[in-house]
Design a protein around this motif. Structure first.
Motif, mmCIF file in Angstrom:
data_model
loop_
_atom_site.group_PDB
_atom_site.id
_atom_site.type_symbol
_atom_site.label_atom_id
_atom_site.label_comp_id
_atom_site.label_asym_id
_atom_site.label_seq_id
_atom_site.Cartn_x
_atom_site.Cartn_y
_atom_site.Cartn_z
ATOM 1 N N GLY A 153 -33.653 5.153 37.187
ATOM 2 C CA GLY A 153 -34.127 4.107 37.504
ATOM 3 C C GLY A 153 -35.972 4.097 35.799
ATOM 4 N N PHE A 154 -37.182 3.615 36.712
ATOM 5 C CA PHE A 154 -38.392 3.814 35.670
ATOM 6 C C PHE A 154 -39.603 3.905 36.808
ATOM 7 C CE2 PHE A 154 -37.388 -0.488 36.970
ATOM 8 C CZ PHE A 154 -38.844 -0.947 37.672
ATOM 9 N N ARG A 155 -40.176 4.743 36.822
ATOM 10 C CA ARG A 155 -41.575 5.320 37.611
ATOM 11 C C ARG A 155 -42.738 4.533 36.852
ATOM 12 N NH1 ARG A 155 -45.218 8.203 34.045
ATOM 13 N NH2 ARG A 155 -45.019 8.387 32.091
ATOM 14 N N GLY A 156 -42.800 3.221 36.286
ATOM 15 C CA GLY A 156 -43.935 2.909 36.347
ATOM 16 C C GLY A 156 -44.045 2.020 37.162
ATOM 17 N N GLY A 157 -45.172 0.628 36.707
ATOM 18 C CA GLY A 157 -44.606 -0.422 37.452
ATOM 19 C C GLY A 157 -44.273 -1.358 37.281
ATOM 20 N N THR A 158 -44.073 -1.364 35.781
ATOM 21 C CA THR A 158 -42.469 -2.372 35.480
ATOM 22 C C THR A 158 -42.210 -1.889 34.426
ATOM 23 O OG1 THR A 158 -42.691 -4.539 35.200
ATOM 24 C CG2 THR A 158 -44.131 -4.334 34.230
ATOM 25 N N ILE A 159 -41.755 -2.329 34.139
ATOM 26 C CA ILE A 159 -40.631 -2.341 32.421
ATOM 27 C C ILE A 159 -39.763 -3.454 31.707
ATOM 28 C CG2 ILE A 159 -39.634 0.394 32.668
ATOM 29 C CD1 ILE A 159 -36.980 -1.144 33.253
ATOM 30 N N ASP A 160 -40.177 -4.160 30.911
ATOM 31 C CA ASP A 160 -39.587 -4.466 29.457
ATOM 32 C C ASP A 160 -38.400 -4.283 29.916
ATOM 33 O OD1 ASP A 160 -40.597 -6.719 26.843
ATOM 34 O OD2 ASP A 160 -38.293 -5.344 26.876
ATOM 35 N N TYR A 161 -37.686 -5.735 30.422
ATOM 36 C CA TYR A 161 -36.046 -6.318 31.089
ATOM 37 C C TYR A 161 -35.218 -5.735 29.604
ATOM 38 C CZ TYR A 161 -37.806 -8.643 34.912
ATOM 39 O OH TYR A 161 -38.342 -8.897 35.912
ATOM 40 N N PHE A 162 -35.496 -5.295 28.577
ATOM 41 C CA PHE A 162 -34.258 -5.302 27.453
ATOM 42 C C PHE A 162 -34.768 -3.819 27.262
ATOM 43 C CE2 PHE A 162 -34.445 -9.736 27.818
ATOM 44 C CZ PHE A 162 -32.642 -9.788 27.695
ATOM 45 N N SER A 163 -36.318 -3.171 26.155
ATOM 46 C CA SER A 163 -36.604 -2.374 25.614
ATOM 47 C C SER A 163 -37.170 -1.334 26.343
ATOM 48 C CB SER A 163 -38.205 -1.988 24.907
ATOM 49 O OG SER A 163 -39.102 -2.372 25.626
ATOM 50 N N HIS A 164 -37.264 -1.397 27.597
ATOM 51 C CA HIS A 164 -37.558 -0.653 28.670
ATOM 52 C C HIS A 164 -38.383 0.371 28.947
ATOM 53 C CE1 HIS A 164 -33.087 -1.307 29.295
ATOM 54 N NE2 HIS A 164 -32.927 -1.730 29.685
ATOM 55 N N ARG A 165 -39.486 -0.128 28.018
ATOM 56 C CA ARG A 165 -40.731 0.679 28.017
ATOM 57 C C ARG A 165 -41.635 -0.230 29.028
ATOM 58 N NH1 ARG A 165 -41.491 3.220 23.053
ATOM 59 N NH2 ARG A 165 -39.620 2.847 21.468
ATOM 60 N N GLY A 166 -43.052 0.357 28.858
ATOM 61 C CA GLY A 166 -43.587 0.129 30.342
ATOM 62 C C GLY A 166 -44.994 0.052 30.047
ATOM 63 N N THR A 167 -45.775 -0.850 30.494
ATOM 64 C CA THR A 167 -46.529 -0.977 30.193
ATOM 65 C C THR A 167 -47.870 -0.617 28.543
ATOM 66 O OG1 THR A 167 -48.253 -0.654 32.046
ATOM 67 C CG2 THR A 167 -46.990 -2.306 32.074
#
Length: 475
Positions: A153-167
């Motif tokens: 999964g991802f460690r931050g608070g959200t990710i872009d749904y396509f690029s999977h990059r965080g804030t």
């Protein structure tokens, strides 16, 4: 994850399993804990939203118990997740003072503090987190260091749904402690990984605990058809104040519901549905496109709309189907409740601030009044619920509400019932003295009139939260 860690984890799990139940004893129930992100109280059809179909979340309600007085431990995400994983008020730990954890926060859960997945692992469970962590960096304070055998999964608070990059614009998709790249819509990828995790867990022949923490319906406002929108906002902090519609929001929730349906189908296909506890809930109240009726307030606010959440639990083997519970409950109750179902208990050195709900859910004990406490730095907020009464403070203004008779929090009873007002206010002060003090350097998220039009009066807290540093973004 190294080969040595895999072998050590397997050996530890086998030893724990051997020591936790006598030979011939019935296997403990599996647990699938599903958490949405920023889902409002009424954003599920079973909770009254008329324009949004959630047939699979409703399936859980039809097979189990739906709470009508469920609360989040905080009006923002990582603080609530601290309470979920520890079973205690988040204000007992420095990580819980972050509202929420930001890109500059370097800490996390202390290594010595017991956690829900860690305690279940000691009881013989195979533990996995699919989705959002948001409680510290992967390398030092990640899921694999805090009780989970596997993490995808991802460690931050959200990710872009396509690029999977965080804030912060950096890639934030992980398999264990290894950063990975995948192509696909995040909600779909999480659903697929959860289905695969269930199959592998059943094959392993041990009870399993799967935390499935979606980023939906958190911003950015992107459906599977919105990859162009993802490219448009690339390089931003993803907060997406110029995007989204009700139709987009409904689709985001519907895509999550579809993946939840896949998970429920996987439990059926693997023959474990009857003996699996399924929980569905949210980390806090809804944000800008959410429906929080019949409450006012949103995420980052201690009004009921910022704290009240959908919460459903099903366990076909033991719990009544299609039931409704008016028992007040809160996020930190899940730790003692799920441990009890597993035949385990909280660490006595770290007693839970929540309660075991199982006797109430199984009809062995009656519903009972509860007392809950909250505080939130932005806009100088404090709240306490005691029975049907609620004490509330926002920016120096104080209130007393009967939130059962008046869920909209319109009738301020503090002058009409001065003794109750004084009692609750004093009780909140006494409780607050037992928690860590607020820190001026901790982050506390809020919204202003320049961001959201319905917050035209907000933003001038008597003790304003620390401003974001250069390069720092709320997660």
């Amino acid at each position: 994850m190294t080969r040595r860690r895999v072998l050590e984890t397997a050996a530890f799990g086998a030893a724990a399993l051997a020591g936790s139940r006598p030979a011939g004893a019935a296997q403990a129930p599996n647990v699938v804990f599903i958490m949405a992100d920023d889902l409002g109280y009424a954003d599920v059809a079973a909770y009254g939203r008329p324009d949004l179909a959630t047939p699979h979340i409703d399936r859980i309600a039809a097979r189990g118990i739906r709470f009508t007085q469920a609360y989040a431990n905080s009006a923002v995400c990582s603080a609530t997740r601290t309470a979920l994983i520890t079973g205690r008020y988040q204000y007992r730990l420095p990580v819980g003072l972050e509202e929420p954890v930001t890109t500059r926060f370097a800490g996390g859960l202390p290594a010595e503090h017991p956690t829900l997945p860690g305690l279940l692992r000691q009881a013989g469970y195979r533990t996995a987190l699919v989705g959002k962590w948001h409680l510290g960096s992967v390398q030092d304070y990640g899921p694999l260091q805090r009780g989970y055998d596997a993490f995808w999964g991802f460690r931050g608070g959200t990710i872009d749904y396509f690029s999977h990059r965080g804030t912060d614009g950096k890639p934030d998709l992980w398999d264990g402690d290894l950063r990975i790249e995948e192509v696909g819509y995040a909600t779909h990828l999480l659903g697929e990984r959860a289905v695969r995790t269930i199959a592998a867990s059943v094959k392993a022949g041990r009870p399993f605990f799967l935390s499935l923490h979606f980023n939906a319906p958190h911003w950015p406002w992107e459906t599977p058809d919105d990859e162009a929108e993802s490219r448009r906002i690339a390089g931003s902090n993803l907060r997406h104040f110029d995007g989204g519609t009700q139709a987009t929001y409904r689709r985001i929730v519907a895509e999550m519901d579809t993946q939840i349906g896949r998970v429920l189908d996987a439990l059926e296909a693997n023959g474990v549905a009857e003996d699996t506890i399924v929980v569905f809930t949210s980390d806090n109240g809804g944000e800008r496109f959410s429906d929080t009726w019949p409450f006012t307030g949103r995420k980052t606010e201690l009004l009921e709309g910022g704290l009240r959440i959908p919460a459903i639990v099903a366990w076909p083997r033991r719990l009544k189907a299609g039931a409704i519970s008016a028992q007040p409950m809160i996020t930190m109750d899940w730790l003692p409740t799920l441990l009890s179902a597993a035949g385990a208990a909280p660490d006595p050195a770290y007693p839970s601030d929540g309660i075991d709900l199982l006797p109430i859910l199984t009809g062995q004990a009656p519903e009972r009044p509860r007392t809950f406490f909250w505080r939130y730095r932005a806009n100088d907020q404090a709240a306490m619920r005691d029975g049907d009464l609620k004490y509330l403070k926002i920016r120096g203004e104080t209130f007393l509400f009967d939130v059962v008779a008046d869920p909209l929090e319109r009738a301020n009873l503090k002058a009409r019932r001065p003794d109750d007002y004084a009692r609750l206010r004093a009780a909140w002060d006494t409780w607050n003295a037992t928690m860590l003090p607020e820190r001026p350097d901790s982050f506390s998220e809020t919204y202003t009139g320049g961001q959201l039009a319905d917050h035209f009066g907000a933003g001038g807290a008597p003790t304003p939260p620390r401003p974001a540093l250069a390069g720092e973004a709320p997660r």
